[in-house]
Structures are given as structure tokens and as C-alpha cells.
Design an enzyme around this catalytic site. Structure first.
Site, PDB file in Angstrom:
ATOM      1  N   GLU A   1       0.982  -1.299  -0.075  1.00 19.09           N
ATOM      2  CA  GLU A   1       0.084   0.079   0.073  1.00 19.09           C
ATOM      3  C   GLU A   1       0.893   1.334   0.026  1.00 19.09           C
ATOM      4  O   GLU A   1       1.647   1.266   0.960  1.00 19.09           O
ATOM      5  CB  GLU A   1      -0.828  -0.192   1.318  1.00 19.09           C
ATOM      6  CG  GLU A   1      -1.812   1.277   1.028  1.00 19.09           C
ATOM      7  CD  GLU A   1      -2.861   1.496   2.315  1.00 19.09           C
ATOM      8  OE1 GLU A   1      -3.085   0.360   3.074  1.00 19.09           O
ATOM      9  OE2 GLU A   1      -3.249   2.496   2.352  1.00 19.09           O
TER      10      GLU A   1
ATOM     11  N   GLU B   1       4.933   5.090   3.080  1.00 20.90           N
ATOM     12  CA  GLU B   1       4.542   6.577   3.506  1.00 20.90           C
ATOM     13  C   GLU B   1       5.575   7.441   3.972  1.00 20.90           C
ATOM     14  O   GLU B   1       6.637   7.036   4.852  1.00 20.90           O
ATOM     15  CB  GLU B   1       3.369   6.580   4.808  1.00 20.90           C
ATOM     16  CG  GLU B   1       2.917   7.736   5.385  1.00 20.90           C
ATOM     17  CD  GLU B   1       2.210   8.558   4.214  1.00 20.90           C
ATOM     18  OE1 GLU B   1       2.842   9.486   3.867  1.00 20.90           O
ATOM     19  OE2 GLU B   1       1.208   8.004   3.753  1.00 20.90           O
TER      20      GLU B   1
ATOM     21  N   ASN C   1      10.663   7.959   0.018  1.00 19.95           N
ATOM     22  CA  ASN C   1       9.641   8.360  -1.201  1.00 19.95           C
ATOM     23  C   ASN C   1       9.512   6.685  -1.823  1.00 19.95           C
ATOM     24  O   ASN C   1      10.562   6.248  -2.077  1.00 19.95           O
ATOM     25  CB  ASN C   1      10.415   9.017  -2.008  1.00 19.95           C
ATOM     26  CG  ASN C   1       9.539   9.595  -3.188  1.00 19.95           C
ATOM     27  OD1 ASN C   1       8.846   8.816  -3.792  1.00 19.95           O
ATOM     28  ND2 ASN C   1       9.650  10.745  -3.610  1.00 19.95           N
TER      29      ASN C   1
ATOM     30  N   ASP D   1      -2.113  11.828  -3.662  1.00 17.70           N
ATOM     31  CA  ASP D   1      -2.266  13.385  -3.783  1.00 17.70           C
ATOM     32  C   ASP D   1      -2.482  13.901  -5.144  1.00 17.70           C
ATOM     33  O   ASP D   1      -1.885  13.549  -5.966  1.00 17.70           O
ATOM     34  CB  ASP D   1      -0.839  14.094  -3.140  1.00 17.70           C
ATOM     35  CG  ASP D   1      -0.558  13.710  -1.835  1.00 17.70           C
ATOM     36  OD1 ASP D   1      -1.306  14.088  -0.882  1.00 17.70           O
ATOM     37  OD2 ASP D   1       0.441  13.609  -1.561  1.00 17.70           O
TER      38      ASP D   1
ATOM     39  N   LYS E   1      -2.957  21.749  -8.984  1.00 12.83           N
ATOM     40  CA  LYS E   1      -2.713  22.874  -9.779  1.00 12.83           C
ATOM     41  C   LYS E   1      -1.886  22.443 -11.352  1.00 12.83           C
ATOM     42  O   LYS E   1      -1.012  21.363 -11.073  1.00 12.83           O
ATOM     43  CB  LYS E   1      -1.765  23.691  -9.158  1.00 12.83           C
ATOM     44  CG  LYS E   1      -2.692  24.758  -8.228  1.00 12.83           C
ATOM     45  CD  LYS E   1      -1.923  25.685  -7.377  1.00 12.83           C
ATOM     46  CE  LYS E   1      -2.529  26.122  -6.322  1.00 12.83           C
ATOM     47  NZ  LYS E   1      -1.686  26.623  -5.196  1.00 12.83           N
TER      48      LYS E   1
ATOM     49  N   ASP F   1     -10.501  10.764  -5.498  1.00 13.15           N
ATOM     50  CA  ASP F   1     -11.949  11.288  -5.484  1.00 13.15           C
ATOM     51  C   ASP F   1     -12.076  12.500  -6.697  1.00 13.15           C
ATOM     52  O   ASP F   1     -12.539  13.305  -6.819  1.00 13.15           O
ATOM     53  CB  ASP F   1     -12.539  11.878  -4.205  1.00 13.15           C
ATOM     54  CG  ASP F   1     -11.399  12.714  -3.556  1.00 13.15           C
ATOM     55  OD1 ASP F   1     -10.496  12.317  -2.752  1.00 13.15           O
ATOM     56  OD2 ASP F   1     -11.570  14.098  -3.784  1.00 13.15           O
TER      57      ASP F   1
HETATM   58  C1  LIG Z   1      -4.148  12.288   0.097  1.00 17.22           C
HETATM   59  S1  LIG Z   1      -3.075  11.323   1.347  1.00 17.22           S
HETATM   60  C2  LIG Z   1      -4.129  10.000   1.355  1.00 17.22           C
HETATM   61  C3  LIG Z   1      -3.606   9.152   2.475  1.00 17.22           C
HETATM   62  C4  LIG Z   1      -4.485   7.877   2.738  1.00 17.22           C
HETATM   63  N1  LIG Z   1      -4.331   6.973   1.713  1.00 17.22           N
HETATM   64  C5  LIG Z   1      -5.811   8.234   2.761  1.00 17.22           C
HETATM   65  O1  LIG Z   1      -6.701   7.842   1.927  1.00 17.22           O
HETATM   66  O2  LIG Z   1      -6.464   8.727   3.729  1.00 17.22           O
HETATM   67  C6  LIG Z   1      -1.457  10.922   0.183  1.00 17.22           C
HETATM   68  C7  LIG Z   1      -0.684  10.208   0.943  1.00 17.22           C
HETATM   69  O3  LIG Z   1       0.201   9.605   0.268  1.00 17.22           O
HETATM   70  C8  LIG Z   1       1.741  10.072   0.856  1.00 17.22           C
HETATM   71  N2  LIG Z   1       2.542   9.914  -0.445  1.00 17.22           N
HETATM   72  C9  LIG Z   1       2.467  10.804  -1.461  1.00 17.22           C
HETATM   73  N3  LIG Z   1       3.397  10.765  -2.277  1.00 17.22           N
HETATM   74  C10 LIG Z   1       4.232   9.807  -1.791  1.00 17.22           C
HETATM   75  C11 LIG Z   1       5.460   8.940  -2.224  1.00 17.22           C
HETATM   76  N4  LIG Z   1       6.093   9.342  -3.313  1.00 17.22           N
HETATM   77  N5  LIG Z   1       5.895   8.019  -1.318  1.00 17.22           N
HETATM   78  C12 LIG Z   1       5.465   7.428  -0.105  1.00 17.22           C
HETATM   79  N6  LIG Z   1       4.155   8.258   0.191  1.00 17.22           N
HETATM   80  C13 LIG Z   1       3.696   9.308  -0.516  1.00 17.22           C
HETATM   81  C14 LIG Z   1       1.405  11.259   1.453  1.00 17.22           C
HETATM   82  O4  LIG Z   1       2.126  11.680   2.628  1.00 17.22           O
HETATM   83  C15 LIG Z   1       0.138  11.302   2.034  1.00 17.22           C
HETATM   84  O5  LIG Z   1       0.141  10.737   3.329  1.00 17.22           O
END
Ligand SMILES: C[S@@+](CC[C@H](N)C(=O)[O-])C[C@H]1O[C@@H](n2cnc3c(N)ncnc32)[C@H](O)[C@@H]1O
Length: 233
Positions: free
Chosen positions: A68, A93, A120, A142, A146, A178
Site C-alpha cells: 500500500e 509512507e 519516497n 495526492d 494545479k 475522488d
Molecule cells: C491524500 S493522502 C491519502 C492518505 C490515505 N491513503 C487516505 O486515503 O486517507 C496521500 C498520502 O500519500 C503520501 N505520499 C505521497 N507521495 C508519496 C510517495 N512518493 N511515497 C510515499 N508516500 C507518499 C502522502 O504523505 C500522504 O499521506
């Protein structure tokens, strides 16, 4: 983990937030005392020649390996691990507070089938063997709405190709979002590169679907009347 982040900042670089609020003393302690036991970070950093996914994960005891990416506060990761003890789950994460939360749960429930990667995800992706992973999920990545930020999106053509390479079978990678903009953007990548990548499958999730409402971001979106799109490839 905190020492690795300061020694090897490149591995932990990411455009969004890594820490949203100051880490509590108990979280700092948990990360310092227990993170290395459950994490893959040191191994990934130390890899000078390619090692197999099995060596990386010491996974021979498990029937399947699932990933995940961006687990946020980790609720879906924890629930999945508890209900599937024969599957090894890799949680990726960059958000430290989320990692600390999951670590707490791992200790509380004595969970043996989770490995964490706090850097990352792209570094983990580049380390894994071809055809080594049974399933990969990204729940609401994410969206970077933009236009000037869209290069930051996790789902680019390059990363989709890499993800398709590490999973064993077609249609084992699941993305939910979403964001209609992100959904259309990913669809466009698939339709304009059908000579390189296989066709994706889409659906709008409803209550009975497995991935409906499984995370905080999803539930917030549902509460605001938004649709949850699922892409599978
Ligand atoms: C919009 S949040 C969604 C979190 C969770 N999956 C939820 O739906 O509640 C996106 C998550 O992805 C993590 N994330 C984004 N890019 C990442 C990357 N390249 N490697 C690891 N984690 C990442 C961010 O830190 C963030 O916690």
C-alpha cells in the site's frame, strides 16, 4: 528513522508535507526504538548491487506480498494485515506522523506481517524485482490539482510502467481517487500509450465495493458528496 532522514535526505524528498505537526516525544521514542526493526529503509539505502525482493523482505514465510503506497494514518494497512496474517504487507509512507501511528499499532497488536518504507516510494519501486508483488494499492494519492504541480503526481507514464513491471499479474494494481481531474489524467496516460501499456479498467465505487470508504481521505470526500473513482491496471 529520524537519523536516516537527516543522513540521507535525498531518499526522503517529496513535494508535500513530511510532518504536519510537531512529533510528540512518545512518537520520537517509538520511531527511534522500533522503526529499524520493521523498516526496509536501511536495506534499500545500503543496496549496492541488486538483491532479490525475497532477500529484501525476508518473505519466505508468507504466501503473498501486497503493497500500500501512501497509507496516511494506516487504518487500511493495519486492518488488512490483521485480517490476512499469511500475507506480507509493505506500507510506504513519507508522512512521519502516519508512520509513527502505524508503528504504535504494530506494537500494540504484535503484528508480524508489515514492513515499512518511510522514504519516497520511488526508491522502493526501483529496488523491487520484476513480477515479485501480488497486489499494489494507492488509496487517494495526492491529486496535485494545479497545472504547474502536475509533474509531482505519483501516477506518471514512467511510474505506471514500473508498477506494471513489479506486479505478477495484470489488473493487480488499484488506484482510488475522488479527483475527477486526476482520474481523467490517468485515463489519458493509458489511452494515449496503448502501444506500451495494457488497457486499464475503471469503475465508480459504491457501498458494497471492497475499497469504498476504507480511508480518512475517502470518507471525507464521500461526506462532501464526491464520487470515488477506481482505476485498475
Ligand atoms: C491524500 S493522502 C491519502 C492518505 C490515505 N491513503 C487516505 O486515503 O486517507 C496521500 C498520502 O500519500 C503520501 N505520499 C505521497 N507521495 C508519496 C510517495 N512518493 N511515497 C510515499 N508516500 C507518499 C502522502 O504523505 C500522504 O499521506
Amino acid at each position: 528513522m529520524l537519523d536516516l532522514r537527516s543522513k540521507f535526505p535525498d531518499y526522503y524528498q517529496y513535494h508535500g508535507r513530511n510532518i504536519s505537526k510537531k512529533l510528540s516525544l512518545s512518537n520520537v521514542r517509538i520511531l527511534n526504538d522500533y522503526y529499524s526493526k520493521y523498516s526496509l529503509d536501511k536495506k534499500i539505502i545500503n543496496i549496492s548491487s541488486k538483491i532479490s525482493t525475497e532477500q529484501l523482505l525476508e518473505s519466505s514465510l508468507f504466501r503473498k506480498i501486497k503493497i500500500e503506497v501512501g497509507f496516511g494514518n494506516g487504518e487500511y494497512l493495519i486492518e488488512s494485515a490483521l485480517s490476512n496474517p499469511n500475507v506480507l504487507f509493505i506500507g510506504s509512507e513519507v508522512y512521519i506522523n502516519g508512520v509513527a501511528k502505524v508503528l504504535k499499532q504494530i506494537l500494540e497488536h504484535d503484528i508480524k506481517n508489515i514492513r515499512l518504507c518511510g522514504m519516497n516510494f520511488l526508491h522502493l519501486l526501483n529496488t523491487l524485482d520484476q513480477n515479485s508483488i501480488d497486489e499494489l494499492k494507492i488509496i487517494n494519492p495526492d491529486p496535485w490539482h494545479k497545472k504547474r504541480h502536475c509533474k509531482r503526481r505519483l501516477l506518471s507514464l514512467e511510474n505506471i510502467i514500473k508498477i506494471s513491471g513489479i506486479v505478477k499479474n495484470k489488473y493487480s494494481s488499484y488506484i482510488t481517487t475522488d479527483s475527477e481531474i486526476y482520474f481523467n489524467y490517468i485515463n489519458e496516460i493509458f489511452s494515449s500509450n496503448s502501444n506500451i501499456i495494457h488497457k486499464n479498467k475503471n469503475k465508480i465505487l459504491s457501498k458494497n465495493d471492497r475499497l469504498y470508504g476504507v480511508s480518512r481521505y475517502q470518507r471525507k470526500a464521500i461526506k462532501n458528496g464526491k464520487k470515488i473513482y477506481q482505476l485498475t491496471f
